[in-house]
Enzyme design. Structure first.
Site, PDB file in Angstrom:
ATOM      1  N   TYR A  49      57.598  -9.422  54.826  1.00 18.25           N
ATOM      2  CA  TYR A  49      56.247  -9.365  55.377  1.00 18.25           C
ATOM      3  C   TYR A  49      56.209  -8.571  56.685  1.00 18.25           C
ATOM      4  CZ  TYR A  49      54.477 -12.946  52.116  1.00 18.25           C
ATOM      5  OH  TYR A  49      54.084 -13.648  50.998  1.00 18.25           O
ATOM      6  N   PRO A 204      44.058 -17.047  47.336  1.00 18.48           N
ATOM      7  CA  PRO A 204      43.018 -17.902  46.749  1.00 18.48           C
ATOM      8  C   PRO A 204      41.618 -17.321  46.881  1.00 18.48           C
ATOM      9  CG  PRO A 204      43.785 -18.807  48.841  1.00 18.48           C
ATOM     10  CD  PRO A 204      44.716 -17.701  48.483  1.00 18.48           C
ATOM     11  N   LEU A 205      41.405 -16.445  47.866  1.00 21.06           N
ATOM     12  CA  LEU A 205      40.094 -15.814  48.043  1.00 21.06           C
ATOM     13  C   LEU A 205      40.080 -14.390  47.485  1.00 21.06           C
ATOM     14  CD1 LEU A 205      39.314 -17.004  51.701  1.00 21.06           C
ATOM     15  CD2 LEU A 205      38.786 -18.148  49.528  1.00 21.06           C
ATOM     16  N   ALA A 206      41.063 -14.095  46.643  1.00 19.22           N
ATOM     17  CA  ALA A 206      41.150 -12.774  46.001  1.00 19.22           C
ATOM     18  C   ALA A 206      41.167 -11.649  47.037  1.00 19.22           C
ATOM     19  CB  ALA A 206      40.015 -12.577  44.999  1.00 19.22           C
ATOM     20  N   GLY A 207      41.873 -11.885  48.126  1.00 20.83           N
ATOM     21  CA  GLY A 207      41.969 -10.865  49.162  1.00 20.83           C
ATOM     22  C   GLY A 207      40.640 -10.517  49.811  1.00 20.83           C
ATOM     23  N   GLY A 208      39.678 -11.436  49.762  1.00 22.89           N
ATOM     24  CA  GLY A 208      38.346 -11.198  50.319  1.00 22.89           C
ATOM     25  C   GLY A 208      37.372 -10.584  49.333  1.00 22.89           C
ATOM     26  N   PHE A 211      33.978 -12.126  48.467  1.00 20.19           N
ATOM     27  CA  PHE A 211      32.846 -12.044  49.395  1.00 20.19           C
ATOM     28  C   PHE A 211      32.327 -10.621  49.569  1.00 20.19           C
ATOM     29  CE2 PHE A 211      35.980 -15.199  51.100  1.00 20.19           C
ATOM     30  CZ  PHE A 211      35.423 -16.288  50.460  1.00 20.19           C
TER      31      PHE A 211
END
Length: 292
Positions: A49, A204-208, A211
């Site tokens: 990372y 979990p937020l699909a990389g944003g 939104f």
């Protein structure tokens, strides 16, 4: 003797983007403290990372405030040889040889200023993995006190089963979100439930994209989620985490944000239990068709 099962905090903090957060050492210490105040005590790393820099940045905070280490669980990953300025490989590739895993574990310990990792994951399936030899290295490093538990990330059910046959694994870290449904059908979440091993969930937020995505699927899912979120009085992010947490495998979602309020939105989902119709309304919007 097999060690007892590791307990994570329900929400895990992901450090993938730590280099982008522009925090000095004091800022990193405060960020960790604020995450822990929210009940997040598990922190997810990987050796690669931030171009191999994230672990060391986090480790500087632990060195500055050593008492934090006793209150947290440290997770890291290895097994990817990623090209870098100081690692001029000909190409990116996987390596789960015993010697490489040992070297990366020891490097992570130095970077994180700790004597032991609570959990080390094999980051990606290595097609050249010798499961028996790798498991023997797992046992050796555990006996040396350097790694308490082992697991994998992004492994198919059969790949998990192969390594689990030689050494007990604690988890499989998987991609899962309303825009990434493959874990529901590829057997990995079924396997987690069968074995009673709680999966960890990345992106979990699909990389944003949930939104901000302008593709038809992302817009369709947002349109279905917004009235549910409004009715429950929660944000779309909190609803997304609640949707993931609703799965009976009891997953541990991993956040990816440096904003403490974003971590708070994840923690808020622990108080929400979606009914089946709301869960399937989101699934249906993602699939673009009703259940068969």
């Amino acid at each position: 003797m097999t060690p007892s099962r590791l307990e994570f905090s329900p929400i895990v903090a992901g450090l993938w983007r730590l280099t982008e957060w522009q925090l000095d050492v004091a800022g990193r210490v405060r960020w960790i403290e604020q995450a822990m105040e929210l009940g997040i005590s598990s922190f997810d790393h990987a050796d690669i990372y931030g171009d191999y820099r994230v672990e060391a940045l986090f480790g500087e905070a632990l060195k500055a405030e050593p008492g934090l280490r006793r209150r947290m669980q440290l997770v890291s990953k290895c097994g990817i040889r990623l090209r870098s300025a100081d690692r001029p490989y000909r190409l990116n590739h996987y390596d789960t040889s015993a010697a490489y895993v040992r070297a990366q574990v020891e490097r992570s310990l130095v970077n994180l200023h700790t004597d032991q990792l609570d959990l080390m994951l094999i980051h990606r399936p290595d097609y050249l993995m010798d499961a028996a030899a790798l498991a023997e290295m797992f046992r050796t490093l555990t006996a040396e006190g350097k790694v308490l538990h082992w697991g994998v990330s992004n492994h198919r059910a059969s790949q998990f089963a192969l390594l689990h046959q030689y050494h007990p694994l604690q988890t499989n870290q998987l991609e899962f979100s309303p825009l990434a449904l493959q874990a529901l059908d590829d057997g990995t979440l079924d396997q987690a439930q069968q074995l009673g091993l709680r999966p960890m969930i990345w992106s979990p937020l699909a990389g944003g994209r949930l939104f901000t995505g302008e593709d038809e699927r992302a817009r369709r899912v947002r349109l279905a989620m917004q009235p549910i979120a409004d009715r429950l009085g929660i944000s779309l992010a909190t609803l997304t985490y609640a949707w993931i947490l609703r799965h009976p495998s009891r997953p541990h979602p991993i956040t990816g944000s440096g904003r403490i309020d974003a971590l708070g939105e994840a923690v808020a989902a622990l108080q929400i239990t979606l009914d089946a119709e709301d869960w399937y309304a989101i699934w249906t919007a993602s699939q673009g068709h009703p259940v068969p």
